[in-house]
Design a protein around this motif. Structure first.
Motif, PDB file in Angstrom:
ATOM      1  N   GLY A  60     -16.297 -13.171 -19.237  1.00 15.30           N
ATOM      2  CA  GLY A  60     -16.094 -11.901 -18.555  1.00 15.30           C
ATOM      3  C   GLY A  60     -14.853 -11.211 -19.062  1.00 15.30           C
ATOM      4  O   GLY A  60     -14.296 -11.575 -20.099  1.00 15.30           O
ATOM      5  N   LYS A  61     -14.380 -10.210 -18.295  1.00 16.95           N
ATOM      6  CA  LYS A  61     -13.262  -9.404 -18.777  1.00 16.95           C
ATOM      7  C   LYS A  61     -11.915  -9.798 -18.192  1.00 16.95           C
ATOM      8  O   LYS A  61     -10.875  -9.310 -18.650  1.00 16.95           O
ATOM      9  CB  LYS A  61     -13.516  -7.930 -18.460  1.00 16.95           C
ATOM     10  N   GLY A  62     -11.893 -10.686 -17.192  1.00 24.12           N
ATOM     11  CA  GLY A  62     -10.642 -11.070 -16.561  1.00 24.12           C
ATOM     12  C   GLY A  62      -9.999 -12.268 -17.237  1.00 24.12           C
ATOM     13  O   GLY A  62     -10.384 -12.685 -18.340  1.00 24.12           O
ATOM     14  N   ASN A  63      -8.997 -12.837 -16.542  1.00 21.30           N
ATOM     15  CA  ASN A  63      -8.304 -13.996 -17.096  1.00 21.30           C
ATOM     16  C   ASN A  63      -9.236 -15.181 -17.293  1.00 21.30           C
ATOM     17  O   ASN A  63      -9.005 -16.020 -18.156  1.00 21.30           O
ATOM     18  CB  ASN A  63      -7.142 -14.393 -16.195  1.00 21.30           C
ATOM     19  N   LEU A  87     -19.439 -10.138 -22.227  1.00 19.64           N
ATOM     20  CA  LEU A  87     -20.157  -9.304 -21.259  1.00 19.64           C
ATOM     21  C   LEU A  87     -19.604  -7.894 -21.198  1.00 19.64           C
ATOM     22  O   LEU A  87     -20.272  -6.992 -20.683  1.00 19.64           O
ATOM     23  CB  LEU A  87     -20.097  -9.942 -19.869  1.00 19.64           C
ATOM     24  N   TYR A  88     -18.403  -7.685 -21.719  1.00 18.87           N
ATOM     25  CA  TYR A  88     -17.748  -6.378 -21.667  1.00 18.87           C
ATOM     26  C   TYR A  88     -17.207  -6.030 -23.051  1.00 18.87           C
ATOM     27  O   TYR A  88     -16.871  -6.916 -23.841  1.00 18.87           O
ATOM     28  CB  TYR A  88     -16.590  -6.382 -20.656  1.00 18.87           C
ATOM     29  N   PRO A  89     -17.087  -4.749 -23.359  1.00 14.00           N
ATOM     30  CA  PRO A  89     -16.500  -4.347 -24.645  1.00 14.00           C
ATOM     31  C   PRO A  89     -15.021  -4.702 -24.694  1.00 14.00           C
ATOM     32  O   PRO A  89     -14.359  -4.860 -23.659  1.00 14.00           O
ATOM     33  CB  PRO A  89     -16.717  -2.827 -24.664  1.00 14.00           C
ATOM     34  N   SER A  90     -14.488  -4.802 -25.883  1.00 14.02           N
ATOM     35  CA  SER A  90     -13.082  -5.163 -26.068  1.00 14.02           C
ATOM     36  C   SER A  90     -12.155  -4.201 -25.348  1.00 14.02           C
ATOM     37  O   SER A  90     -11.084  -4.597 -24.870  1.00 14.02           O
ATOM     38  CB  SER A  90     -12.740  -5.188 -27.562  1.00 14.02           C
ATOM     39  N   SER A  91     -12.548  -2.952 -25.226  1.00 14.76           N
ATOM     40  CA  SER A  91     -11.696  -1.949 -24.590  1.00 14.76           C
ATOM     41  C   SER A  91     -11.482  -2.229 -23.101  1.00 14.76           C
ATOM     42  O   SER A  91     -10.545  -1.704 -22.497  1.00 14.76           O
ATOM     43  CB  SER A  91     -12.311  -0.561 -24.767  1.00 14.76           C
ATOM     44  N   ILE A 139     -16.924 -16.424 -16.728  1.00 16.25           N
ATOM     45  CA  ILE A 139     -17.257 -15.049 -16.361  1.00 16.25           C
ATOM     46  C   ILE A 139     -16.349 -14.528 -15.257  1.00 16.25           C
ATOM     47  O   ILE A 139     -15.651 -13.527 -15.413  1.00 16.25           O
ATOM     48  CB  ILE A 139     -18.739 -14.967 -15.910  1.00 16.25           C
ATOM     49  N   LEU A 140     -16.361 -15.200 -14.108  1.00 21.39           N
ATOM     50  CA  LEU A 140     -15.555 -14.785 -12.964  1.00 21.39           C
ATOM     51  C   LEU A 140     -14.637 -15.932 -12.563  1.00 21.39           C
ATOM     52  O   LEU A 140     -14.989 -17.095 -12.704  1.00 21.39           O
ATOM     53  CB  LEU A 140     -16.442 -14.423 -11.765  1.00 21.39           C
ATOM     54  N   GLY A 141     -13.482 -15.609 -12.020  1.00 25.53           N
ATOM     55  CA  GLY A 141     -12.567 -16.631 -11.550  1.00 25.53           C
ATOM     56  C   GLY A 141     -12.481 -16.647 -10.047  1.00 25.53           C
ATOM     57  O   GLY A 141     -13.481 -16.482  -9.333  1.00 25.53           O
ATOM     58  N   VAL A 157     -22.359  -8.917 -15.214  1.00 25.09           N
ATOM     59  CA  VAL A 157     -22.088 -10.257 -14.666  1.00 25.09           C
ATOM     60  C   VAL A 157     -23.394 -10.942 -14.281  1.00 25.09           C
ATOM     61  O   VAL A 157     -23.609 -12.128 -14.578  1.00 25.09           O
ATOM     62  CB  VAL A 157     -21.131 -10.159 -13.462  1.00 25.09           C
ATOM     63  N   ARG A 158     -24.264 -10.193 -13.652  1.00 21.27           N
ATOM     64  CA  ARG A 158     -25.547 -10.767 -13.219  1.00 21.27           C
ATOM     65  C   ARG A 158     -26.314 -11.320 -14.418  1.00 21.27           C
ATOM     66  O   ARG A 158     -26.863 -12.439 -14.356  1.00 21.27           O
ATOM     67  CB  ARG A 158     -26.361  -9.687 -12.517  1.00 21.27           C
ATOM     68  N   ASP A 159     -26.377 -10.566 -15.484  1.00 18.29           N
ATOM     69  CA  ASP A 159     -27.097 -11.014 -16.675  1.00 18.29           C
ATOM     70  C   ASP A 159     -26.460 -12.269 -17.276  1.00 18.29           C
ATOM     71  O   ASP A 159     -27.166 -13.174 -17.741  1.00 18.29           O
ATOM     72  CB  ASP A 159     -27.121  -9.907 -17.729  1.00 18.29           C
TER      73      ASP A 159
END
Length: 527
Positions: A60-63, A87-91, A139-141, A157-159
């Motif tokens: 995912g995009k978080g830590n 799951l998310y773009p680098s930006s 993905i998620l913390g 996230v679901r995917d």
């Protein structure tokens, strides 16, 4: 005892490490990712590590995703192959996460063992045809907070979660979750839709309360707590802690060589009832036997006169007196700990007897265990509001009994037993042992303990009576009432484990017989 923290407590500790100890986020991320790689290569059941291993990491995009980037790099460094799904773009990444990903992207020029997919859609044609030794959920913390059981996660996230679960089901490859299985609320243990079903959870620094509650045990798999240079003193006190073998052993008082029966714990059990329609002497027998088996030096049972011979036959070690008030008060003055409630019945006269007894000055100086029908009497009479002298007592309700005491539905209590126990103890100034899985203990000063020893073996009639007798014995032998309840809950669970190889075949009698085995283990370790 190890701490067990909520998501908020973990967040506060994380911030304190960064701001108070100057441990940079990138350093924490590096340690976390390395520990994940260690656990994946060493602790996944049935998976040995060699250079032919291939892993799928979904980030995912978080830590949490950043930890996944670092873990992927360390697996590559050990010779494995890694497929990484973003799951998310680098930006969308933070600067720390972006830096961790940049290192991996630089690897692409030097190795063919790394593939990076920029979305689930891009990855699908390839990953569904690949063989993976393990799947890594990054993905998620701990940041997810579910809205009861009504939280539905959105794409991407679901995917990502669906991809991991589908690959696990299709191929049998185990899932290792980073910190918390994605979709699981780290505090409540209530899962969103969907949520990852992990075989191994590598959690950072401290265990999370959500691992023990609601959907947590089912989704977390085997939990490994890893050290990431986050010291325990960063946590606010009091913090919830997990009862362990060492704590239980510490609060079991051995008999002195020069001791006598009256110096090794005098227990009074006020239990059992008999009428032309029914008999609940079994509860008295179980609780009295449990006190004897747990090592109390002297046990007295207060029974209906018609049942005294039954107790003499079944538990010859116990002395027996009648349940008239004068006899009971005499033995209360004699006892070190008093257990009241097991099988006493719910007749109006019995309820009044319990109300009167708990209000007697003789009781205020004693360690008291209030169980079963005594809890019913308290609920019926509102005794907790009028009697504030029970600070040296422990109440031992299950969810239904606490519901009767508070008016809160049992289902609501089951979803949040930690806060329910803590609030109840604080409101009424008592100690509480809330029976369930896990068992939660709270005192009026805010201290919280969890016990997860034992299995479904304890889900049998009479098990609670045995626990009450064990608490009484430990309290009479010298442990403070809160410590006695906590240690007894651990030994009780361990006895259930030892009673039979098949948990579903365990009976209360089997638990009784296994108490000495559970106690004997601690002596063997001390030697």
């Amino acid at each position: 005892m190890l701490p067990v923290v909520t998501a908020a407590e973990m967040s506060n500790a994380d911030k304190a490490a960064v701001t108070g100890l100057s441990i940079g986020e990138s350093r924490l991320m590096e340690l976390a990712g390395m520990r994940v790689a260690d656990c994946i290569t060493n602790d996944l059941p049935g998976i040995g590590f060699d250079e032919d291993n291939c892993y799928l990491v979904v980030c995912g995009k978080g830590n949490n995703g950043g930890d996944g980037f670092v873990a992927a790099r360390h697996l590559l460094n050990r010779g494995a192959s890694v497929d990484l799904v973003l799951l998310y773009p680098s930006s969308a990444l933070s600067s720390t996460n972006s830096g961790a990903l940049s290192i991996l992207e630089a690897y692409l020029e030097h190795t063919d063992t790394l593939r990076i997919y920029r979305s689930v859609a891009e990855a699908l044609p390839f990953v569904m045809e690949s063989r993976y030794d393990a799947l890594i959920d990054a993905i998620l913390g701990t940041g997810l907070k579910t809205d009861g059981r009504h939280t539905t996660l959105a794409d991407p996230v679901r995917d990502g979660i669906a991809l991991l679960n589908a690959l696990r089901e299709q191929s049998g490859a185990p899932i290792a979750a980073v910190d918390v299985p994605s979709g699981l609320d780290a505090t409540s243990g209530i899962a969103a839709n969907p949520a990852v079903t992990a075989d191994l959870t590598v959690t950072m620094a401290f265990m999370k309360t959500g691992f023990f509650l609601n959907d947590g045990p089912r989704l977390s798999g085997d939990v490994r707590t890893v050290e990431i240079s986050m010291p325990e003193f960063l946590l606010d006190e009091p913090v919830c802690r997990l009862i362990d073998r060492e704590y239980a052993a510490e609060h079991y008082c051995l008999r002195e060589i020069s001791g006598a029966k009256h110096t090794n714990g005098k227990v009074l059990v006020i239990a059992g009832s008999r009428s032309p329609r029914s008999s609940m002497i079994g509860a008295a027998l179980l609780s009295t036997k449990a006190a004897v088996h747990t090592g109390a030096g002297y046990v007295c049972a207060c029974l209906p006169e018609a049942s005294m011979s039954v107790m003499h036959t079944a538990v010859p070690e116990a002395i027996v007196v009648n349940q008239d008030m004068d006899s009971v008060l005499e033995k209360i003055r004699w006892a070190d700990a008093v257990l009241i409630g097991c099988g006493l019945g719910r007749e109006s006269g019995t309820i009044e007897f319990i109300r009167e007894l708990l209000g007697k000055p003789e009781m205020s100086a004693k360690k008291i265990i209030i169980d079963a029908d005594a809890l019913y009497a308290i609920a019926k009479t509102g005794m907790l509001l009028e009697n504030r002298t029970l600070s040296n007592a422990v109440l031992t309700p299950h969810y239904g009994e606490l519901s009767r005491l508070t008016g809160i539905p049992a289902e609501t209590i089951a979803e949040d037993p930690i806060n329910m126990a803590r609030d109840f103890a604080a409101q009424y100034g008592v100690n509480i042992l809330l029976k369930g899985n896990p068992t939660v203990l709270a005192d009026h000063e805010g201290h919280l303990l969890l016990n997860d020893s034992g299995t479904e073996a304890l889900s049998t009639a009479g098990s609670g009576d045995i626990l009450a007798g064990m608490i009484a014995a430990l309290a009479a032998k010298g442990a403070a009432i809160f410590d006695a309840a906590a240690a007894a809950s651990w030994f009780h669970g361990r006895a259930g484990d030892l009673a039979d190889d098949v948990s579903s075949l365990v009976s209360a009698s089997g638990i009784l017989d296994a108490i000495p085995k559970a106690l004997h283990e601690i002596f063997e370790r001390e030697e």
